[in-house]
Design a protein around this motif. Structure first.
Motif, PDB file in Angstrom:
ATOM      1  N   UNK A  88      15.335   2.635  -7.028  1.00  0.00           N
ATOM      2  CA  UNK A  88      14.920   2.655  -5.729  1.00  0.00           C
ATOM      3  C   UNK A  88      13.817   1.801  -6.125  1.00  0.00           C
ATOM      4  N   UNK A  89      13.294   0.085  -5.103  1.00  0.00           N
ATOM      5  CA  UNK A  89      12.367  -0.804  -4.743  1.00  0.00           C
ATOM      6  C   UNK A  89      11.479  -0.569  -4.241  1.00  0.00           C
ATOM      7  N   UNK A  90       9.960  -0.192  -4.291  1.00  0.00           N
ATOM      8  CA  UNK A  90       9.319  -0.195  -3.199  1.00  0.00           C
ATOM      9  C   UNK A  90       7.834  -1.526  -3.306  1.00  0.00           C
ATOM     10  N   UNK A  91       7.678  -1.582  -2.179  1.00  0.00           N
ATOM     11  CA  UNK A  91       6.638  -2.679  -1.378  1.00  0.00           C
ATOM     12  C   UNK A  91       5.905  -2.226  -0.865  1.00  0.00           C
ATOM     13  N   UNK A  92       4.886  -2.193  -2.082  1.00  0.00           N
ATOM     14  CA  UNK A  92       3.629  -1.555  -1.328  1.00  0.00           C
ATOM     15  C   UNK A  92       3.463   0.195  -2.321  1.00  0.00           C
TER      16      UNK A  92
ATOM     17  N   UNK B 120      15.627   4.794 -12.041  1.00  0.00           N
ATOM     18  CA  UNK B 120      14.008   4.490 -11.460  1.00  0.00           C
ATOM     19  C   UNK B 120      13.485   3.933 -10.483  1.00  0.00           C
ATOM     20  N   UNK B 121      12.296   3.859 -10.310  1.00  0.00           N
ATOM     21  CA  UNK B 121      11.610   2.695  -8.893  1.00  0.00           C
ATOM     22  C   UNK B 121      10.898   1.559  -9.503  1.00  0.00           C
ATOM     23  N   UNK B 122      10.651   0.720  -9.150  1.00  0.00           N
ATOM     24  CA  UNK B 122      10.013  -0.671  -9.052  1.00  0.00           C
ATOM     25  C   UNK B 122       9.092  -0.588  -8.090  1.00  0.00           C
ATOM     26  N   UNK B 123       7.757  -0.393  -8.368  1.00  0.00           N
ATOM     27  CA  UNK B 123       6.571  -0.705  -7.566  1.00  0.00           C
ATOM     28  C   UNK B 123       5.934  -1.476  -7.356  1.00  0.00           C
ATOM     29  N   UNK B 124       5.760  -2.379  -6.720  1.00  0.00           N
ATOM     30  CA  UNK B 124       4.903  -3.388  -6.407  1.00  0.00           C
ATOM     31  C   UNK B 124       4.280  -3.219  -5.654  1.00  0.00           C
ATOM     32  N   UNK B 125       3.076  -3.348  -6.188  1.00  0.00           N
ATOM     33  CA  UNK B 125       1.240  -3.169  -5.761  1.00  0.00           C
ATOM     34  C   UNK B 125       0.452  -4.912  -6.179  1.00  0.00           C
ATOM     35  N   UNK B 126      -0.870  -4.930  -5.291  1.00  0.00           N
ATOM     36  CA  UNK B 126      -1.915  -6.169  -6.416  1.00  0.00           C
ATOM     37  C   UNK B 126      -3.071  -5.194  -6.764  1.00  0.00           C
ATOM     38  N   UNK B 127      -2.442  -4.148  -6.906  1.00  0.00           N
ATOM     39  CA  UNK B 127      -4.591  -3.465  -6.756  1.00  0.00           C
ATOM     40  C   UNK B 127      -4.323  -2.730  -7.885  1.00  0.00           C
ATOM     41  N   UNK B 128      -4.641  -2.913  -9.170  1.00  0.00           N
ATOM     42  CA  UNK B 128      -4.408  -2.143 -11.021  1.00  0.00           C
ATOM     43  C   UNK B 128      -5.668  -0.747 -10.435  1.00  0.00           C
ATOM     44  N   UNK B 129      -7.456  -0.759  -9.303  1.00  0.00           N
ATOM     45  CA  UNK B 129      -8.060  -0.252  -9.320  1.00  0.00           C
ATOM     46  C   UNK B 129      -6.962   1.020  -8.744  1.00  0.00           C
ATOM     47  N   UNK B 130      -6.160   1.229  -7.387  1.00  0.00           N
ATOM     48  CA  UNK B 130      -5.681   1.672  -6.834  1.00  0.00           C
ATOM     49  C   UNK B 130      -4.270   2.268  -7.287  1.00  0.00           C
ATOM     50  N   UNK B 131      -3.561   1.402  -7.698  1.00  0.00           N
ATOM     51  CA  UNK B 131      -2.184   2.192  -8.786  1.00  0.00           C
ATOM     52  C   UNK B 131      -3.300   2.930  -9.879  1.00  0.00           C
ATOM     53  N   UNK B 132      -4.315   2.594 -10.658  1.00  0.00           N
ATOM     54  CA  UNK B 132      -4.857   3.753 -11.835  1.00  0.00           C
ATOM     55  C   UNK B 132      -4.470   4.520 -11.511  1.00  0.00           C
ATOM     56  N   UNK B 133      -4.881   4.875  -9.953  1.00  0.00           N
ATOM     57  CA  UNK B 133      -4.993   6.824  -9.813  1.00  0.00           C
ATOM     58  C   UNK B 133      -3.454   7.261  -9.693  1.00  0.00           C
ATOM     59  N   UNK B 134      -2.351   6.122  -9.384  1.00  0.00           N
ATOM     60  CA  UNK B 134      -1.267   6.773  -9.307  1.00  0.00           C
ATOM     61  C   UNK B 134      -0.499   7.085 -10.586  1.00  0.00           C
ATOM     62  N   UNK B 135      -1.202   6.452 -11.370  1.00  0.00           N
ATOM     63  CA  UNK B 135      -0.558   6.029 -13.004  1.00  0.00           C
ATOM     64  C   UNK B 135      -1.147   7.998 -13.447  1.00  0.00           C
ATOM     65  N   UNK B 136      -2.107   8.126 -13.967  1.00  0.00           N
ATOM     66  CA  UNK B 136      -2.335   9.297 -14.123  1.00  0.00           C
ATOM     67  C   UNK B 136      -1.924  10.545 -13.448  1.00  0.00           C
ATOM     68  N   UNK B 137      -1.314  10.722 -11.873  1.00  0.00           N
ATOM     69  CA  UNK B 137      -1.288  11.787 -11.311  1.00  0.00           C
ATOM     70  C   UNK B 137       0.996  11.799 -11.763  1.00  0.00           C
TER      71      UNK B 137
END
Length: 221
Positions: free
Chosen positions: A64-68, A87-104
């Motif tokens: 799966x490909x995710x944009x945003x 696998x999901x390839x997830x695309x984003x520009x924000x380290x700050x916001x995605x760091x929240x996701x990484x923990x979860x």
């Protein structure tokens, strides 16, 4: 744009959310944490998370490909629905916001299924093409910069396999697309893409009033 489905009363929306199977507890935790952010309106609604997971299981998607990605709720919903080797390839520009996701993602035990790429999405999509990823993906989910939606859509028509599904969020833009000439550049871009998809013989598509409007486009050629 909204964490509920457009046009529904709060009571009916709550009923629809409650009519689904129970949400994974880590998804609930992540959704609640995201709700406290000033940008919380960018979060998809819970019924959309259920819908994306259902589509993954229905189509048997493995890639799966995710944009945003924002805080990672949709990526987590998809990853939980993928098979262990998916696998999901997830695309984003924000380290700050995605760091929240990484923990979860780690807490839910699916971090190894999520390949996060931090860069402007159009650059990542071009890089994927350069990696030989044409027709690699079974499904794509687009929920990022609205003015670039056409570019994302065209890239996904190359990266998603024939028979695969492209899902686009915010295709009603809080109803503004129905007001000719009204709205921001983002609204104009989405309105134009709605018209383009309706006449695009490369796909079979449907626009649904789920969340802020979700288009499903199945690649035909």
């Amino acid at each position: 744009m909204s964490r509920t489905s457009i046009g529904l009363s709060e009571r009916l929306n709550d009923y629809i959310v409650g009519a689904h199977t129970a949400e994974h507890p880590v998804l609930t935790t992540l959704r609640d944490k995201t709700a406290a952010l000033p940008e919380a309106g960018m979060q998809i609604a819970p019924e959309q998370g259920h819908f994306l997971a259902f589509l993954v299981r229905l189509t048997g998607a493995r890639a799966v490909l995710e944009i945003g990605t924002f805080t990672g709720y949709s990526a987590l919903a998809v990853a939980l629905a993928l098979p262990p080797d998916g696998e999901i390839v997830a695309c984003d520009v924000s380290e700050e916001w995605t760091s929240i996701g990484k923990r979860h993602w780690l807490e839910a035990g699916v971090a190894e299924r999520i390949d996060l790429r931090i860069a402007p999405a159009l650059e990542t999509l071009e890089a994927l093409k350069g990696e030989g990823a044409s027709s690699r993906f079974d499904m794509a989910f687009i929920d990022a910069q609205k003015s670039e939606y056409d570019g994302y859509y065209e890239a996904c028509l190359d990266l998603v396999r024939v028979g695969g599904v492209i899902v686009l969020d915010n295709m009603l833009m809080s109803g503004a697309v129905a007001e000719p000439g009204a709205g921001s550049a983002g609204v104009a871009a989405v309105r134009a893409l709605n018209a383009k998809i309706a006449g695009d013989d490369r796909v079979d598509a449907v626009l649904l009033p789920v969340g802020d409007g979700m288009t499903l486009a199945r690649r035909l050629v």
